[in-house]
Design a protein around this motif. Structure first.
Motif, PDB file in Angstrom:
ATOM      1  N   PRO A 274      47.756  29.579  51.271  1.00  0.00           N
ATOM      2  CA  PRO A 274      47.292  29.998  49.942  1.00  0.00           C
ATOM      3  C   PRO A 274      45.843  30.469  49.940  1.00  0.00           C
ATOM      4  CG  PRO A 274      47.335  27.613  50.087  1.00  0.00           C
ATOM      5  CD  PRO A 274      47.943  28.130  51.364  1.00  0.00           C
ATOM      6  N   GLU A 275      45.086  30.078  50.988  1.00  0.00           N
ATOM      7  CA  GLU A 275      43.660  30.397  50.986  1.00  0.00           C
ATOM      8  C   GLU A 275      43.403  31.903  51.001  1.00  0.00           C
ATOM      9  OE1 GLU A 275      45.187  28.534  53.288  1.00  0.00           O
ATOM     10  OE2 GLU A 275      45.169  29.741  55.111  1.00  0.00           O
ATOM     11  N   VAL A 276      44.358  32.681  51.514  1.00  0.00           N
ATOM     12  CA  VAL A 276      44.114  34.131  51.525  1.00  0.00           C
ATOM     13  C   VAL A 276      44.091  34.690  50.102  1.00  0.00           C
ATOM     14  CG1 VAL A 276      45.143  34.439  53.793  1.00  0.00           C
ATOM     15  CG2 VAL A 276      46.545  34.818  51.758  1.00  0.00           C
ATOM     16  N   LEU A 277      44.579  33.901  49.153  1.00  0.00           N
ATOM     17  CA  LEU A 277      44.573  34.361  47.771  1.00  0.00           C
ATOM     18  C   LEU A 277      43.416  33.766  46.966  1.00  0.00           C
ATOM     19  CD1 LEU A 277      48.418  34.219  47.131  1.00  0.00           C
ATOM     20  CD2 LEU A 277      47.028  36.179  47.805  1.00  0.00           C
ATOM     21  N   ASP A 278      42.585  32.952  47.613  1.00  0.00           N
ATOM     22  CA  ASP A 278      41.393  32.445  46.922  1.00  0.00           C
ATOM     23  C   ASP A 278      40.494  33.617  46.573  1.00  0.00           C
ATOM     24  OD1 ASP A 278      42.232  29.874  47.146  1.00  0.00           O
ATOM     25  OD2 ASP A 278      40.913  29.347  48.819  1.00  0.00           O
ATOM     26  N   SER A 279      39.960  33.595  45.352  1.00  0.00           N
ATOM     27  CA  SER A 279      39.125  34.730  44.987  1.00  0.00           C
ATOM     28  C   SER A 279      37.662  34.333  44.871  1.00  0.00           C
ATOM     29  CB  SER A 279      39.617  35.376  43.689  1.00  0.00           C
ATOM     30  OG  SER A 279      39.720  34.427  42.678  1.00  0.00           O
ATOM     31  N   VAL A 280      36.829  35.324  45.028  1.00  0.00           N
ATOM     32  CA  VAL A 280      35.388  35.170  44.880  1.00  0.00           C
ATOM     33  C   VAL A 280      35.001  35.764  43.524  1.00  0.00           C
ATOM     34  CG1 VAL A 280      33.147  35.848  45.828  1.00  0.00           C
ATOM     35  CG2 VAL A 280      35.070  35.402  47.375  1.00  0.00           C
ATOM     36  N   ASP A 281      34.236  35.030  42.760  1.00  0.00           N
ATOM     37  CA  ASP A 281      33.826  35.520  41.431  1.00  0.00           C
ATOM     38  C   ASP A 281      32.670  36.496  41.617  1.00  0.00           C
ATOM     39  OD1 ASP A 281      33.385  35.949  38.757  1.00  0.00           O
ATOM     40  OD2 ASP A 281      32.516  33.969  38.383  1.00  0.00           O
ATOM     41  N   GLU A 282      32.982  37.676  42.144  1.00  0.00           N
ATOM     42  CA  GLU A 282      31.925  38.607  42.568  1.00  0.00           C
ATOM     43  C   GLU A 282      31.254  39.296  41.395  1.00  0.00           C
ATOM     44  OE1 GLU A 282      33.514  41.764  45.015  1.00  0.00           O
ATOM     45  OE2 GLU A 282      35.408  41.721  43.962  1.00  0.00           O
ATOM     46  N   ILE A 283      31.923  39.378  40.269  1.00  0.00           N
ATOM     47  CA  ILE A 283      31.294  40.012  39.113  1.00  0.00           C
ATOM     48  C   ILE A 283      30.523  38.973  38.305  1.00  0.00           C
ATOM     49  CG2 ILE A 283      31.780  41.374  37.015  1.00  0.00           C
ATOM     50  CD1 ILE A 283      34.164  42.588  38.557  1.00  0.00           C
ATOM     51  N   GLY A 284      30.890  37.715  38.481  1.00  0.00           N
ATOM     52  CA  GLY A 284      30.072  36.645  37.939  1.00  0.00           C
ATOM     53  C   GLY A 284      30.381  36.247  36.506  1.00  0.00           C
ATOM     54  N   ASP A 285      31.517  36.703  35.982  1.00  0.00           N
ATOM     55  CA  ASP A 285      31.857  36.333  34.607  1.00  0.00           C
ATOM     56  C   ASP A 285      33.127  35.499  34.519  1.00  0.00           C
ATOM     57  OD1 ASP A 285      33.714  38.225  35.260  1.00  0.00           O
ATOM     58  OD2 ASP A 285      33.098  39.703  33.758  1.00  0.00           O
ATOM     59  N   GLY A 286      33.671  35.111  35.692  1.00  0.00           N
ATOM     60  CA  GLY A 286      34.825  34.217  35.687  1.00  0.00           C
ATOM     61  C   GLY A 286      36.168  34.895  35.462  1.00  0.00           C
ATOM     62  N   ILE A 287      36.171  36.176  35.185  1.00  0.00           N
ATOM     63  CA  ILE A 287      37.443  36.870  34.959  1.00  0.00           C
ATOM     64  C   ILE A 287      38.128  37.084  36.300  1.00  0.00           C
ATOM     65  CG2 ILE A 287      38.527  39.033  34.201  1.00  0.00           C
ATOM     66  CD1 ILE A 287      36.426  39.221  32.015  1.00  0.00           C
ATOM     67  N   THR A 288      39.350  36.549  36.448  1.00  0.00           N
ATOM     68  CA  THR A 288      40.063  36.655  37.719  1.00  0.00           C
ATOM     69  C   THR A 288      41.137  37.721  37.689  1.00  0.00           C
ATOM     70  OG1 THR A 288      41.444  34.839  36.983  1.00  0.00           O
ATOM     71  CG2 THR A 288      39.672  34.306  38.502  1.00  0.00           C
ATOM     72  N   VAL A 289      41.665  38.016  36.522  1.00  0.00           N
ATOM     73  CA  VAL A 289      42.659  39.082  36.412  1.00  0.00           C
ATOM     74  C   VAL A 289      42.292  39.935  35.208  1.00  0.00           C
ATOM     75  CG1 VAL A 289      45.086  39.673  36.047  1.00  0.00           C
ATOM     76  CG2 VAL A 289      44.507  37.687  37.446  1.00  0.00           C
ATOM     77  N   GLN A 290      42.212  41.232  35.429  1.00  0.00           N
ATOM     78  CA  GLN A 290      41.951  42.149  34.323  1.00  0.00           C
ATOM     79  C   GLN A 290      42.749  43.426  34.537  1.00  0.00           C
ATOM     80  OE1 GLN A 290      37.846  43.188  32.744  1.00  0.00           O
ATOM     81  NE2 GLN A 290      38.428  45.196  33.553  1.00  0.00           N
ATOM     82  N   ILE A 291      43.489  43.810  33.525  1.00  0.00           N
ATOM     83  CA  ILE A 291      44.270  45.042  33.578  1.00  0.00           C
ATOM     84  C   ILE A 291      43.808  45.930  32.429  1.00  0.00           C
ATOM     85  CG2 ILE A 291      46.570  46.078  33.452  1.00  0.00           C
ATOM     86  CD1 ILE A 291      46.284  44.290  35.886  1.00  0.00           C
ATOM     87  N   VAL A 292      43.362  47.141  32.773  1.00  0.00           N
ATOM     88  CA  VAL A 292      42.995  48.126  31.765  1.00  0.00           C
ATOM     89  C   VAL A 292      44.061  49.208  31.765  1.00  0.00           C
ATOM     90  CG1 VAL A 292      41.295  49.865  31.060  1.00  0.00           C
ATOM     91  CG2 VAL A 292      40.525  47.709  32.089  1.00  0.00           C
ATOM     92  N   GLY A 293      44.593  49.524  30.609  1.00  0.00           N
ATOM     93  CA  GLY A 293      45.562  50.613  30.484  1.00  0.00           C
ATOM     94  C   GLY A 293      44.992  51.693  29.591  1.00  0.00           C
ATOM     95  N   VAL A 294      44.954  52.926  30.094  1.00  0.00           N
ATOM     96  CA  VAL A 294      44.360  54.034  29.344  1.00  0.00           C
ATOM     97  C   VAL A 294      45.436  55.088  29.087  1.00  0.00           C
ATOM     98  CG1 VAL A 294      42.611  55.855  29.345  1.00  0.00           C
ATOM     99  CG2 VAL A 294      42.084  53.615  30.333  1.00  0.00           C
ATOM    100  N   PHE A 295      45.657  55.385  27.827  1.00  0.00           N
ATOM    101  CA  PHE A 295      46.636  56.397  27.440  1.00  0.00           C
ATOM    102  C   PHE A 295      46.255  57.756  28.018  1.00  0.00           C
ATOM    103  CE2 PHE A 295      48.725  59.414  24.666  1.00  0.00           C
ATOM    104  CZ  PHE A 295      49.949  58.825  24.413  1.00  0.00           C
ATOM    105  N   PRO A 296      47.183  58.532  28.571  1.00  0.00           N
ATOM    106  CA  PRO A 296      48.608  58.200  28.633  1.00  0.00           C
ATOM    107  C   PRO A 296      49.045  57.466  29.903  1.00  0.00           C
ATOM    108  CG  PRO A 296      48.261  60.515  29.172  1.00  0.00           C
ATOM    109  CD  PRO A 296      46.911  59.956  28.839  1.00  0.00           C
ATOM    110  N   GLY A 297      48.360  57.647  31.035  1.00  0.00           N
ATOM    111  CA  GLY A 297      48.971  57.140  32.266  1.00  0.00           C
ATOM    112  C   GLY A 297      48.006  56.599  33.302  1.00  0.00           C
ATOM    113  N   PHE A 298      47.035  55.799  32.888  1.00  0.00           N
ATOM    114  CA  PHE A 298      46.064  55.283  33.860  1.00  0.00           C
ATOM    115  C   PHE A 298      45.940  53.768  33.749  1.00  0.00           C
ATOM    116  CE2 PHE A 298      41.455  54.192  34.646  1.00  0.00           C
ATOM    117  CZ  PHE A 298      41.572  54.178  36.021  1.00  0.00           C
ATOM    118  N   VAL A 299      45.839  53.135  34.927  1.00  0.00           N
ATOM    119  CA  VAL A 299      45.633  51.690  34.988  1.00  0.00           C
ATOM    120  C   VAL A 299      44.493  51.405  35.957  1.00  0.00           C
ATOM    121  CG1 VAL A 299      46.695  49.443  35.493  1.00  0.00           C
ATOM    122  CG2 VAL A 299      48.111  51.339  34.637  1.00  0.00           C
ATOM    123  N   LEU A 300      43.575  50.565  35.537  1.00  0.00           N
ATOM    124  CA  LEU A 300      42.523  50.038  36.414  1.00  0.00           C
ATOM    125  C   LEU A 300      42.768  48.545  36.514  1.00  0.00           C
ATOM    126  CD1 LEU A 300      39.734  50.200  37.913  1.00  0.00           C
ATOM    127  CD2 LEU A 300      38.678  49.819  35.674  1.00  0.00           C
TER     128      LEU A 300
END
Lengths: 410, 158
Positions: A274-300
């Motif tokens: 499981p350690e390969v899935l340990d994450s580093v809080d590199e942005i420093g705000d504690g957000i571990t998962v973020q999905i941005v969806g932009v109309f019509p067809g983009f995901v960040l």
């Protein structure tokens, strides 16, 4: 193909219903290409970093329309239709490369990297015979130029005049979440694409459906990888078509605790690595998962330390190509790059948490074939389009349809 | 190039044959056992490989990560019932030094869905480093897909 109602009308319930004919109507699909992708939308084309220097190009799409994205000799970005002014052949078919000019292979008409026609083979004929008349205008049907904006390393393009800047298109709150990921120069780590057996809108709805995440994707819960706290939420921006969902992991960080907790779980399953899935809080705000969806067809996406862009390219009424490009920051050390690559096991067609998306949207397309006069019910989290602290909500799905209907006049 | 000992050629081809039969027979639990204790497995595209880009579609840096993938496929991930039929050919030994052998092979994989739909799902090359011995094992297996385009999803290893 299922029968299409003579005069499709949107259900009276409004944003809480999605009639299934929107995924089945070939006429509607053609209208979408003009009104959505080639209308008043900012379309993600590629990462700026995917064009590494002057005199480079890359192909992309505006809906089903092929486009070329270039950097000229000075390094400035351009994008134009991938269609010769003469007989309409593709100017470029390699996915990417270096070039000082473009030459259509069919009759060798040449273009500079801004998309301007610079040469017509044998325009004056040979020895006084053949060629074009002096008053001919060979560039009358020139490939269309896109307006482009490089928003923090993300290249967006549009054919529409007078579009608001990308930041306004996203909305301030969504834009802030885009910038937190695109805060530094990035470097591409590679990519692949995935053919989805469904209409493009079903994939974008899936991206915006924060309700399905823990119900369809069982990897995190089966292996108790993270106990996600209740913190997080979904923000809807722009005209409803842009959103961000995010979650913040508990502060419990000890590996020992994680492993002990998982292994001791009665009847549960445990990962050996499981350690390969340990994450580093590199942005420093504690957000571990973020999905941005932009109309019509983009995901960040930021899934732990795995960063990627996804681009949706419609390939027909019931076929969609999804392009994935993973990236890191230009100043990543080797260890950070390896962490991102290991966590890329979570994404893509074989991804532990994204594999199912390739199937689920196709299940809808298959199931509704005889139900063009029926509707999907979209009432989780209420009936409106608004930001929400709970992800047990379909607010950003309703936002998608709000944006789509505005462009389609439906 | 030096002549390859036919026995080495046979050992390599036999390992490949046993490997693909395990996958095609849905013996996924046997899959990590074809690798050495330090074995690695990666699926990537010829396009990424040619561009020097390291992203993989599947990356297992140890047999433990392979066993984790099998556990996920068995217990967590959701996908329609399906199986593969591998055809491996043209195995060419590119280096043989002592017990270490490098080999490249071509493969075709048909994917057969539960409803009978059959698709030529993947073509490409296996680029293998094999440790010979009583039981030959993969030290490194790279699956280079000819196409960057994957149909729907890729659940079972190639």
């Amino acid at each position: 193909m299922a029968a299409t109602p003579q005069t499709p009308a949107w259900p009276q319930e409004g944003l809480t219903r999605v009639p299934y004919w929107v995924y089945q109507d070939a006429d509607l699909y053609r209208q979408e290409m003009d009104r959505v992708f080639r209308g008043r939308s900012w379309n993600f084309l590629c990462l700026a970093a995917e064009l590494p220097g002057p005199n480079t190009f890359r192909t992309s799409d505006l809906g089903d329309m092929p486009v070329v994205v270039t950097r000229d000799a000075e390094g400035a970005f351009h994008a134009f239709e991938n269609r010769c002014a003469h007989r309409g052949a593709l100017l470029v078919f390699k996915p990417a490369g270096s070039a000082r000019e473009m030459a259509c292979v069919y009759h060798n008409w040449t273009y500079d990297l801004t998309g301007k026609l610079t040469g017509v083979a044998f325009r004056r004929g040979i020895k006084g015979s053949g060629g074009m008349l002096p008053d001919a205008q060979p560039d009358a049907q020139a490939p269309r130029q896109l307006k482009i904006e490089n928003y923090h390393g993300l290249l967006f393009g549009t054919l529409a005049d007078g579009m608001p800047p990308v930041e306004d298109y996203l909305g301030a709150d969504v834009a802030e979440k885009v910038r937190r990921v695109m805060a530094k120069p990035v470097k591409p780590l590679g990519g692949y694409s995935q053919m989805l057996p469904n209409n493009w809108k079903l994939y974008m709805e899936n991206v915006k459906d924060t309700y399905h995440a823990s119900l369809l994707h069982l990897f995190f819960t089966t292996f108790r990888i993270n106990r996600l706290s209740q913190r997080g939420g979904v923000i809807v921006g722009g005209d409803g078509g842009c959103h961000v969902s995010y979650s913040i992991t508990d502060a419990v960080k000890s590996d020992d605790y994680e492993k002990a907790g998982m292994r001791s779980a009665a009847g549960g399953f445990a990962l050996e690595a499981p350690e390969v899935l340990d994450s580093v809080d590199e942005i420093g705000d504690g957000i571990t998962v973020q999905i941005v969806g932009v109309f019509p067809g983009f995901v960040l996406q930021q899934i732990k330390n795995c960063l990627a862009v996804r681009r949706v390219a419609p390939r027909g009424l019931e076929s969609t190509e999804l392009f994935w490009t993973a990236f890191g920051y230009a100043d990543d050390d080797q260890a950070r790059t390896e962490l991102r690559l290991a966590q890329a096991n979570l994404i893509g067609p074989a991804g532990f948490i994204s594999m199912e998306d390739g199937a689920a949207t196709g299940f809808v397309q298959r199931a509704i074939i005889g139900a063009g006069d029926h509707q999907a019910v979209v009432e989780m989290g209420g009936r409106d389009v608004a930001s929400n602290e709970s992800r047990i909500s379909e607010t950003s799905v309703r936002g998608f349809w709000q944006a789509w209907r505005a462009r389609m006049g439906l | 190039m030096a002549t390859i000992d036919p026995r080495v050629q046979w050992q390599v081809e036999n390992l490949l044959a046993r490997y693909v039969h395990a996958l095609d027979d849905d013996r996924l639990e046997d899959w990590p056992g074809f690798f050495s204790s330090t074995g690695r497995y990666r699926i990537t595209t010829a396009e990424n490989h040619a561009a020097g880009l390291p992203l993989c579609i599947v990356q297992a840096d140890s047999p433990a990560m392979m066993r984790d993938r099998v556990a996920a496929l068995r217990h967590a991930n959701i996908y329609e019932a399906q199986g593969y039929r591998h055809v491996v050919s043209s195995t060419l030994i590119t280096r043989a030094e002592g017990a270490i052998v490098d080999a490249v092979s071509n493969f075709h994989v048909a994917r057969v869905m539960h409803d009978g739909a059959t698709l030529l799902f993947a073509t490409g090359r296996y680029i293998d480093r094999i440790l010979l011995g009583d039981a030959p094992l993969f030290e490194d297996k790279r699956v280079l897909l000819d196409s960057r385009r994957i149909d729907t999803l890729m659940a079972i290893p190639l």
